[in-house]
Design an enzyme around this catalytic site. Structure first.
Site, PDB file in Angstrom:
ATOM      1  N   THR A  51     -30.554  13.043   7.709  1.00  0.00           N
ATOM      2  CA  THR A  51     -30.327  13.532   9.073  1.00  0.00           C
ATOM      3  C   THR A  51     -31.678  13.539   9.783  1.00  0.00           C
ATOM      4  O   THR A  51     -32.705  13.208   9.191  1.00  0.00           O
ATOM      5  CB  THR A  51     -29.734  14.956   9.067  1.00  0.00           C
ATOM      6  OG1 THR A  51     -30.771  15.898   8.715  1.00  0.00           O
ATOM      7  CG2 THR A  51     -28.587  15.085   8.063  1.00  0.00           C
ATOM      8  N   CYS A  52     -31.675  13.962  11.038  1.00  0.00           N
ATOM      9  CA  CYS A  52     -32.941  13.994  11.769  1.00  0.00           C
ATOM     10  C   CYS A  52     -33.887  15.055  11.206  1.00  0.00           C
ATOM     11  O   CYS A  52     -35.102  14.984  11.407  1.00  0.00           O
ATOM     12  CB  CYS A  52     -32.696  14.243  13.255  1.00  0.00           C
ATOM     13  SG  CYS A  52     -31.788  15.758  13.608  1.00  0.00           S
ATOM     14  N   ASN A  53     -33.336  16.043  10.486  1.00  0.00           N
ATOM     15  CA  ASN A  53     -34.157  17.136   9.969  1.00  0.00           C
ATOM     16  C   ASN A  53     -34.406  17.079   8.469  1.00  0.00           C
ATOM     17  O   ASN A  53     -35.191  17.863   7.958  1.00  0.00           O
ATOM     18  CB  ASN A  53     -33.513  18.488  10.297  1.00  0.00           C
ATOM     19  CG  ASN A  53     -33.622  18.821  11.768  1.00  0.00           C
ATOM     20  OD1 ASN A  53     -34.597  18.458  12.413  1.00  0.00           O
ATOM     21  ND2 ASN A  53     -32.626  19.486  12.295  1.00  0.00           N
ATOM     22  N   ARG A  54     -33.711  16.183   7.736  1.00  0.00           N
ATOM     23  CA  ARG A  54     -33.896  16.154   6.285  1.00  0.00           C
ATOM     24  C   ARG A  54     -33.491  14.808   5.700  1.00  0.00           C
ATOM     25  O   ARG A  54     -32.625  14.115   6.245  1.00  0.00           O
ATOM     26  CB  ARG A  54     -33.108  17.280   5.620  1.00  0.00           C
ATOM     27  CG  ARG A  54     -31.602  17.091   5.585  1.00  0.00           C
ATOM     28  CD  ARG A  54     -30.894  18.254   4.894  1.00  0.00           C
ATOM     29  NE  ARG A  54     -31.058  19.486   5.637  1.00  0.00           N
ATOM     30  CZ  ARG A  54     -31.765  20.528   5.222  1.00  0.00           C
ATOM     31  NH1 ARG A  54     -32.345  20.489   4.032  1.00  0.00           N
ATOM     32  NH2 ARG A  54     -31.887  21.596   5.964  1.00  0.00           N
ATOM     33  N   SER A 110     -30.704  25.140   7.926  1.00  0.00           N
ATOM     34  CA  SER A 110     -30.801  24.334   9.141  1.00  0.00           C
ATOM     35  C   SER A 110     -31.848  24.902  10.088  1.00  0.00           C
ATOM     36  O   SER A 110     -32.222  26.077  10.000  1.00  0.00           O
ATOM     37  CB  SER A 110     -29.450  24.286   9.853  1.00  0.00           C
ATOM     38  OG  SER A 110     -28.471  23.690   9.039  1.00  0.00           O
ATOM     39  N   GLN A 121     -22.206  16.012   8.482  1.00  0.00           N
ATOM     40  CA  GLN A 121     -23.188  15.053   7.966  1.00  0.00           C
ATOM     41  C   GLN A 121     -23.096  14.931   6.447  1.00  0.00           C
ATOM     42  O   GLN A 121     -23.212  13.835   5.891  1.00  0.00           O
ATOM     43  CB  GLN A 121     -24.590  15.484   8.396  1.00  0.00           C
ATOM     44  CG  GLN A 121     -24.816  15.385   9.901  1.00  0.00           C
ATOM     45  CD  GLN A 121     -26.079  16.083  10.359  1.00  0.00           C
ATOM     46  OE1 GLN A 121     -26.540  17.042   9.737  1.00  0.00           O
ATOM     47  NE2 GLN A 121     -26.641  15.612  11.464  1.00  0.00           N
ATOM     48  N   GLY A 190     -33.038  18.929  39.045  1.00  0.00           N
ATOM     49  CA  GLY A 190     -34.283  18.783  38.304  1.00  0.00           C
ATOM     50  C   GLY A 190     -33.997  18.085  36.983  1.00  0.00           C
ATOM     51  O   GLY A 190     -32.861  17.760  36.650  1.00  0.00           O
ATOM     52  N   ALA A 195     -32.699  22.019  30.545  1.00  0.00           N
ATOM     53  CA  ALA A 195     -31.511  21.709  31.337  1.00  0.00           C
ATOM     54  C   ALA A 195     -30.810  20.473  30.785  1.00  0.00           C
ATOM     55  O   ALA A 195     -29.577  20.414  30.687  1.00  0.00           O
ATOM     56  CB  ALA A 195     -31.903  21.483  32.792  1.00  0.00           C
TER      57      ALA A 195
END
Length: 436
Positions: A51-54, A110, A121, A190, A195
């Site tokens: 994953t993007c984190n592990r 997480s 995932q 903006g 946001a």
């Protein structure tokens, strides 16, 4: 005796910077990497999560086989020297590997504790592993149990019910106001990062359209394209207030962009349909007096931060309950693995006792003369009962809850094998002598 070892090697957002993790991402998809792992000697089963984190590799390998360097090289390739990899890598074995997998599945490891994305995932990674026949009996059992852990954490705790990020808090507040977010229209004023993230969460929850207003029209167009929406100029804001349901503002303007009188004028045209406004800008973009209007709900950055802080405290309490569930399920799985170690001995013991009983019955059979079917059944039942009674205490001895830990299990298995003269007992004795 169990002839495998469970190993888990990995890196995550806590141990490894993103510039290293992104080099380890599976650019070609799971299948080619799972196929490559099939060629690693002594690895019997394997599973890969990215994953993007592990990035984590879970394997069942032959006991005693030193596969760590091979697996480390597989994870890092030529990007990181082996001696440098130790700075980023965690390597867990046996019970610790099981506990870590269950902790990940329960979303306790997480970046946002309690988020639900990790379970999907895990299941997606398992689907690829199953299709490649990379997992076997042990990892299949272990991974399915991790899904059970995740379900227990979700149903028995409130860990996933509270917002713990500004953008997620905004979505939860929007749901409280509108209920169903489908068909709702969002206007971003903006192009601030928070946001933008809030808009991503809203799109993920089914909002119909996203429009973007920005002083730089080209920037508005690029951002609107991401959400398949449209761009407008700041001068067009007033006419869009009538159709918009949710406004998220994060400009760098020095003064207010939307005043109370601007919204008051359009609320009649809106027939008082609710209008939800989120002001993430500092200084503020939206007039605080907007809250005085009926069916207008304005939250600024401090309001959202308060929601996040309250929920973070609550989620911390729920995480303690979730950790207890993970510990419980880890102990259960550890006991399951231990039963695998004694199972071959139990099978062999049953076979030996049955052979002895049937052998003695055969010797005495001719003395009984002709037997009726009912008598045959009675003899067979008696044979079964005697066998069961003889087996009862040795099996209780092997399965005892006091028999925990690989060394104690090995000692008890060897004792039973010696007493009953099982062939595996002699093999284990040789193993012990080799170990010494």
């Amino acid at each position: 005796m169990q002839s495998e070892q469970i190993l888990l090697l990995g890196v995550n957002h806590k141990t490894t910077p993103v510039e290293i993790r992104e080099k380890m991402a599976l650019s070609g998809g799971y299948d080619q990497y799972l196929a490559a792992l099939n060629k690693v000697e002594h690895v019997q089963e394997h599973y890969l999560l990215s994953t993007c984190n592990r990035v984590e590799l879970l394997v069942v390998a032959d006991t005693g086989a030193d596969v760590r360097d091979l697996l480390i090289r597989f994870l890092f390739g030529d990007e990181v020297p082996l001696e440098k990899a130790d700075e980023y890598l965690y390597i867990l074995e046996g019970r610790e590997a099981v506990h870590h997998l269950f902790t990940v599945a329960g979303s306790l490891d997480s970046m946002v504790v309690g988020e639900s994305q990790i379970l999907g995932q895990l299941k997606e990674a398992y689907r690829h592993a199953a299709e490649q026949h990379s997992t076997g009996a042990l990892l299949n059992k272990m991974l399915h149990k991790s899904f059970t852990v995740a379900k227990r954490v979700r149903t028995e705790t409130g860990i996933g019910s509270s917002a713990v990020s500004i953008s997620y808090a905004a979505v939860q507040l929007a749901k409280k106001i509108f209920g169903d977010l489908r068909q709702k229209k969002v206007l971003l004023i903006g192009a601030g990062e928070m946001a933008e993230l809030a808009a991503e969460h809203l799109v993920g929850n089914g909002v119909k359209t996203v429009s973007v207003a920005n002083r730089t029209l080209a920037r508005a167009m690029r951002l609107a394209e991401r959400f398949e929406g449209g761009a407008i100029s700041m001068e067009e804001l007033p006419e869009h207030l009538e159709e918009t349901d949710i406004i998220i503002s994060s400009t760098g303007a020095e003064g207010l962009i939307i005043h109370k009188k601007d919204v008051q004028a359009v609320m009649r045209k809106r027939r008082n349909r609710p209008l939800f406004l989120i002001d993430i800008a500092v200084p503020r973009d939206l007039d605080p007096e907007l809250n005085d209007l009926d069916n207008v709900y304005l939250y600024d950055i401090d309001d959202l931060s308060s929601v996040v802080e309250i929920n973070r405290e609550g989620r911390g309490r729920e995480a303690i309950k979730a950790e207890r569930i993970v510990d419980e399920e880890t102990l259960k799985f550890e006991h399951y693995i231990e039963t695998l170690e004694v199972k071959p001995t139990i099978v062999e013991l049953r076979k030996r006792i049955r052979e002895i009983a049937e052998g003695e019955m055969t010797k005495s059979r001719h003395r009984l003369g002709e037997l009726t079917g009912e008598q045959e059944d009675a003899l067979d039942a008696m044979l079964h009962a005697i066998t069961a009674k003889i087996l009862h205490h040795p099996m209780e001895y092997l399965k005892s809850s006091r028999c925990t830990g690989h060394k104690k299990i090995k000692e008890r298995v060897n004792t039973v094998c010696e007493i009953f003269g099982l062939p595996e007992g002699r093999a284990k004795k040789q193993d012990d002598e080799t170990d010494e």
